[in-house]
Design a protein around this motif. Structure first.
Motif, mmCIF file in Angstrom:
data_model
loop_
_atom_site.group_PDB
_atom_site.id
_atom_site.type_symbol
_atom_site.label_atom_id
_atom_site.label_comp_id
_atom_site.label_asym_id
_atom_site.label_seq_id
_atom_site.Cartn_x
_atom_site.Cartn_y
_atom_site.Cartn_z
ATOM 1 N N ARG A 150 0.864 -1.188 0.000
ATOM 2 C CA ARG A 150 0.000 0.000 0.000
ATOM 3 C C ARG A 150 0.902 1.240 0.000
ATOM 4 O O ARG A 150 1.700 1.407 0.932
ATOM 5 N N PRO A 151 0.789 2.092 -1.038
ATOM 6 C CA PRO A 151 1.613 3.310 -1.053
ATOM 7 C C PRO A 151 1.035 4.374 -0.119
ATOM 8 O O PRO A 151 -0.160 4.669 -0.176
ATOM 9 N N SER B 39 2.067 8.334 1.544
ATOM 10 C CA SER B 39 2.994 9.471 1.482
ATOM 11 C C SER B 39 3.718 9.679 2.799
ATOM 12 O O SER B 39 3.153 9.441 3.871
ATOM 13 N N VAL C 91 0.351 9.596 7.625
ATOM 14 C CA VAL C 91 -1.033 9.788 8.069
ATOM 15 C C VAL C 91 -1.907 9.097 7.034
ATOM 16 O O VAL C 91 -1.791 9.377 5.838
ATOM 17 N N TYR C 92 -2.746 8.178 7.492
ATOM 18 C CA TYR C 92 -3.515 7.388 6.522
ATOM 19 C C TYR C 92 -4.962 7.241 6.967
ATOM 20 O O TYR C 92 -5.272 7.269 8.159
ATOM 21 N N MET C 93 -5.815 7.052 5.960
ATOM 22 C CA MET C 93 -7.240 6.857 6.227
ATOM 23 C C MET C 93 -7.592 5.396 5.993
ATOM 24 O O MET C 93 -7.117 4.802 5.015
ATOM 25 N N GLY D 219 -9.925 0.350 3.364
ATOM 26 C CA GLY D 219 -10.053 -1.057 2.997
ATOM 27 C C GLY D 219 -9.289 -1.903 4.003
ATOM 28 O O GLY D 219 -8.878 -1.418 5.066
ATOM 29 N N GLY E 194 -6.262 -3.287 3.905
ATOM 30 C CA GLY E 194 -4.843 -2.992 4.144
ATOM 31 C C GLY E 194 -4.672 -1.900 5.191
ATOM 32 O O GLY E 194 -3.949 -2.064 6.182
ATOM 33 N N THR E 195 -5.344 -0.805 4.984
ATOM 34 C CA THR E 195 -5.231 0.311 5.930
ATOM 35 C C THR E 195 -5.867 -0.047 7.276
ATOM 36 O O THR E 195 -5.417 0.421 8.323
ATOM 37 N N VAL F 6 -6.652 13.067 2.271
ATOM 38 C CA VAL F 6 -5.373 12.421 2.588
ATOM 39 C C VAL F 6 -4.253 12.875 1.642
ATOM 40 O O VAL F 6 -3.152 12.345 1.677
ATOM 41 N N GLU G 139 -2.275 10.805 -7.007
ATOM 42 C CA GLU G 139 -2.383 9.575 -6.205
ATOM 43 C C GLU G 139 -3.168 8.535 -6.986
ATOM 44 O O GLU G 139 -4.325 8.268 -6.703
ATOM 45 N N GLU G 140 -2.525 7.974 -7.985
ATOM 46 C CA GLU G 140 -3.147 6.951 -8.824
ATOM 47 C C GLU G 140 -3.163 5.625 -8.064
ATOM 48 O O GLU G 140 -2.315 5.403 -7.197
ATOM 49 N N ARG G 141 -4.110 4.753 -8.399
ATOM 50 C CA ARG G 141 -4.061 3.385 -7.823
ATOM 51 C C ARG G 141 -2.765 2.723 -8.290
ATOM 52 O O ARG G 141 -2.369 2.877 -9.437
HETATM 53 C C1 LIG Z 1 1.632 7.873 -4.122
HETATM 54 C C2 LIG Z 1 0.468 7.613 -3.190
HETATM 55 C C3 LIG Z 1 0.467 8.173 -1.939
HETATM 56 C C4 LIG Z 1 -0.610 7.931 -1.066
HETATM 57 N N1 LIG Z 1 -0.575 8.516 0.159
HETATM 58 C C5 LIG Z 1 -1.582 8.294 1.011
HETATM 59 C C6 LIG Z 1 -1.560 8.884 2.311
HETATM 60 O O1 LIG Z 1 -0.627 9.621 2.673
HETATM 61 N N2 LIG Z 1 -2.589 8.613 3.144
HETATM 62 C C7 LIG Z 1 -3.638 7.801 2.760
HETATM 63 O O2 LIG Z 1 -4.556 7.601 3.558
HETATM 64 N N3 LIG Z 1 -3.686 7.239 1.548
HETATM 65 C C8 LIG Z 1 -2.689 7.460 0.665
HETATM 66 N N4 LIG Z 1 -2.723 6.869 -0.574
HETATM 67 C C9 LIG Z 1 -3.849 5.964 -0.905
HETATM 68 C C10 LIG Z 1 -3.564 4.585 -0.279
HETATM 69 O O3 LIG Z 1 -2.488 3.995 -0.967
HETATM 70 C C11 LIG Z 1 -4.808 3.691 -0.409
HETATM 71 O O4 LIG Z 1 -5.860 4.247 0.313
HETATM 72 C C12 LIG Z 1 -4.491 2.306 0.148
HETATM 73 O O5 LIG Z 1 -3.566 1.623 -0.667
HETATM 74 C C13 LIG Z 1 -5.765 1.492 0.260
HETATM 75 O O6 LIG Z 1 -5.442 0.207 0.722
HETATM 76 P P1 LIG Z 1 -6.545 -0.710 1.422
HETATM 77 O O7 LIG Z 1 -6.084 -2.112 1.379
HETATM 78 O O8 LIG Z 1 -6.928 -0.149 2.743
HETATM 79 O O9 LIG Z 1 -7.819 -0.511 0.499
HETATM 80 P P2 LIG Z 1 -8.173 -1.264 -0.871
HETATM 81 O O10 LIG Z 1 -9.018 -2.437 -0.535
HETATM 82 O O11 LIG Z 1 -6.954 -1.456 -1.696
HETATM 83 O O12 LIG Z 1 -9.060 -0.134 -1.528
HETATM 84 C C14 LIG Z 1 -10.226 0.356 -0.862
HETATM 85 C C15 LIG Z 1 -10.821 1.517 -1.645
HETATM 86 O O13 LIG Z 1 -9.859 2.586 -1.773
HETATM 87 C C16 LIG Z 1 -9.679 2.917 -3.161
HETATM 88 N N5 LIG Z 1 -8.249 3.233 -3.387
HETATM 89 C C17 LIG Z 1 -7.188 2.428 -3.177
HETATM 90 N N6 LIG Z 1 -6.040 3.040 -3.551
HETATM 91 C C18 LIG Z 1 -6.392 4.279 -3.995
HETATM 92 C C19 LIG Z 1 -5.685 5.396 -4.536
HETATM 93 N N7 LIG Z 1 -4.380 5.374 -4.727
HETATM 94 N N8 LIG Z 1 -6.401 6.486 -4.876
HETATM 95 C C20 LIG Z 1 -7.723 6.515 -4.745
HETATM 96 N N9 LIG Z 1 -8.452 5.497 -4.253
HETATM 97 C C21 LIG Z 1 -7.810 4.393 -3.891
HETATM 98 C C22 LIG Z 1 -10.092 1.671 -3.906
HETATM 99 O O14 LIG Z 1 -10.532 1.994 -5.215
HETATM 100 C C23 LIG Z 1 -11.229 1.136 -3.069
HETATM 101 O O15 LIG Z 1 -12.431 1.793 -3.354
HETATM 102 C C24 LIG Z 1 -1.684 7.096 -1.469
HETATM 103 C C25 LIG Z 1 -1.684 6.527 -2.741
HETATM 104 C C26 LIG Z 1 -0.631 6.781 -3.595
HETATM 105 C C27 LIG Z 1 -0.624 6.165 -4.943
#
Ligand SMILES: Cc1cc2nc3c(=O)[nH]c(=O)nc-3n(C[C@H](O)[C@H](O)[C@H](O)COP(=O)(O)OP(=O)(O)OC[C@H]3O[C@@H](n4cnc5c(N)ncnc54)[C@H](O)[C@@H]3O)c2cc1C
Ligand code: FES
Length: 259
Positions: free
Chosen positions: A57-58, A60, A74-76, A79, A81-82, A119, A214-216
Motif C-alpha cells: 500500500r503506497p 505518502s 497519516v492514513y485513512m 479497505g 490494508g489500511t 489524505v 495519487e493513482e491506484r
Molecule cells: C503515491 C500515493 C500516496 C498515497 N498517500 C496516502 C496517504 O498519505 N494517506 C492515505 O490515507 N492514503 C494514501 N494513498 C492511498 C492509499 O495507498 C490507499 O488508500 C491504500 O492503498 C488502500 O489500501 P486498502 O487495502 O486499505 O484498500 P483497498 O481495498 O486497496 O481499496 C479500498 C478503496 O480505496 C480505493 N483506493 C485504493 N487506492 C487508492 C488510490 N491510490 N487512490 C484513490 N483510491 C484508492 C479503492 O478503489 C477502493 O475503493 C496514497 C496513494 C498513492 C498512490
C-alpha cells in the motif's frame, strides 16, 4: 540502473500509531535509511502481513526526522490494508520499501501556495517546513479536518469542508477564488478533481504548479504499468504515458492531461 528497483524491503518499528480523526491515523515509524534519504513528496510502500494482501500500500511521507531516524505517515482506513495498519501497536514490526517517487522540486520563491485535499494533505506538511518565503496553506476536506494545528506552526492556514463542519463551506478552490489568492508557485496533492481545478486556477492566474497524483498502484516501483497517467509530449498524438510511481508522483500541472 533504476534506483527504486534496487531498493530492498526494510523492516521498520512502530513508534506510535494513533487515531487523529474519524478513520484517520498518524503512525510514526523508525526506519533509518528511509528517514535519511527521504525528501518532501515521496512515499513508501507498506506491506501487509495477511497473505491475501500481496500488493504493498503506497502511503505518502508526512514528516521526516533525520536526527531521530523517524518518518511519520497519516492514513485513512478505506479497505483491509489500511485497517490492518490501524491495528499495529508500539514495537510491532512492518515491512516497508522507500523512499519512492520523485518528491517536490522546491523553488526559491517569495510566496508559495500549498493546496491539499483529504489524505493529500499529509505530504504537504514536510514540504511546508522546507519551502522558503511566505506560505499560504489551503486545506479541503469532506467533513471534519486533521493536521491543521501542525500546518499552523509553519504557515497561514485556510480550511474548507464540503459540509461546512470546519472552515468555509465549499471546495478549497472556491475559497482560493473568494480570496483572490496569488503567489509565485502552487504545490498541491489531493483527489483528481481538486488537482484538475488547481491546474485551471494556476493557468488562469499564470502561476507555476506542481501537483502530486495519487493513482491506484500495483508494484509502486515502475514494474507493472499499473499507475500510468497521460502527460503532454511532443509526439504525434500530443501526449505520452508516464508512471506515477516512478516518474511522479509529482508532475508539472501544465503537463498533466486530466481529460
Ligand atoms: C503515491 C500515493 C500516496 C498515497 N498517500 C496516502 C496517504 O498519505 N494517506 C492515505 O490515507 N492514503 C494514501 N494513498 C492511498 C492509499 O495507498 C490507499 O488508500 C491504500 O492503498 C488502500 O489500501 P486498502 O487495502 O486499505 O484498500 P483497498 O481495498 O486497496 O481499496 C479500498 C478503496 O480505496 C480505493 N483506493 C485504493 N487506492 C487508492 C488510490 N491510490 N487512490 C484513490 N483510491 C484508492 C479503492 O478503489 C477502493 O475503493 C496514497 C496513494 C498513492 C498512490
Ligand atoms: S505501480 Fe507498478 S508501474 Fe507504477
Amino acid at each position: 540502473m533504476c534506483q527504486d528497483n534496487i531498493k530492498k524491503k526494510q523492516s521498520a518499528v512502530i513508534v506510535s500509531n494513533e487515531k487523529i480523526a474519524h478513520n484517520v491515523y498518524k503512525m510514526v515509524i523508525n526506519q533509518k535509511q528511509i528517514a535519511l534519504d527521504a525528501i518532501p513528496g515521496q512515499f513508501i510502500n507498506i506491506y501487509c502481513k495477511a497473505d491475501s494482501r500481496i500488493l504493498p500500500r503506497p502511503i505518502s511521507i508526512c514528516e521526516i526526522d533525520k536526527q531521530k531516524e523517524l518518518i511519520t505517515i497519516v492514513y485513512m482506513i478505506v479497505g483491509m490494508g489500511t485497517k490492518e495498519f490501524s491495528c499495529l501497536t508500539v514495537g510491532d514490526k512492518v515491512e516497508v520499501l522507500g523512499p519512492l517517487g520523485n518528491g517536490f522540486n522546491i523553488k526559491d520563491s517569495n510566496e508559495s501556495i500549498i493546496v491539499g485535499g483529504g489524505v493529500g494533505a499529509p505530504p504537504l506538511l514536510e514540504l511546508v517546513k522546507n519551502i522558503p518565503g511566505k506560505k499560504k496553506v489551503f486545506l479541503g476536506f469532506r467533513s471534519g479536518s486533521f493536521l491543521i494545528e501542525e500546518f499552523k506552526k509553519y504557515a497561514d492556514v485556510y480550511v474548507a469542508t464540503d459540509d461546512g463542519s470546519v472552515g468555509k463551506k465549499g471546495t478549497v478552490i472556491d475559497l482560493m477564488e473568494d480570496m483572490n489568492v496569488s503567489g509565485d508557485i502552487i504545490y498541491s496533492c489531493g483527489p483528481k478533481p481538486m488537482l484538475a481545478a488547481v491546474k485551471n486556477y494556476a493557468q488562469k492566474e499564470q502561476i507555476d504548479a506542481q501537483i502530486s497524483l495519487e493513482e491506484r498502484m500495483g508494484c509502486g516501483i515502475g514494474a507493472c504499468v499499473g499507475c500510468i497517467c497521460k502527460i503532454k509530449a511532443d509526439t504525434e498524438l500530443g501526449y505520452t504515458y508516464k508512471k506515477v510511481c516512478k516518474d511522479g508522483p509529482i508532475f508539472d500541472a501544465k503537463e498533466v492531461m486530466f481529460e
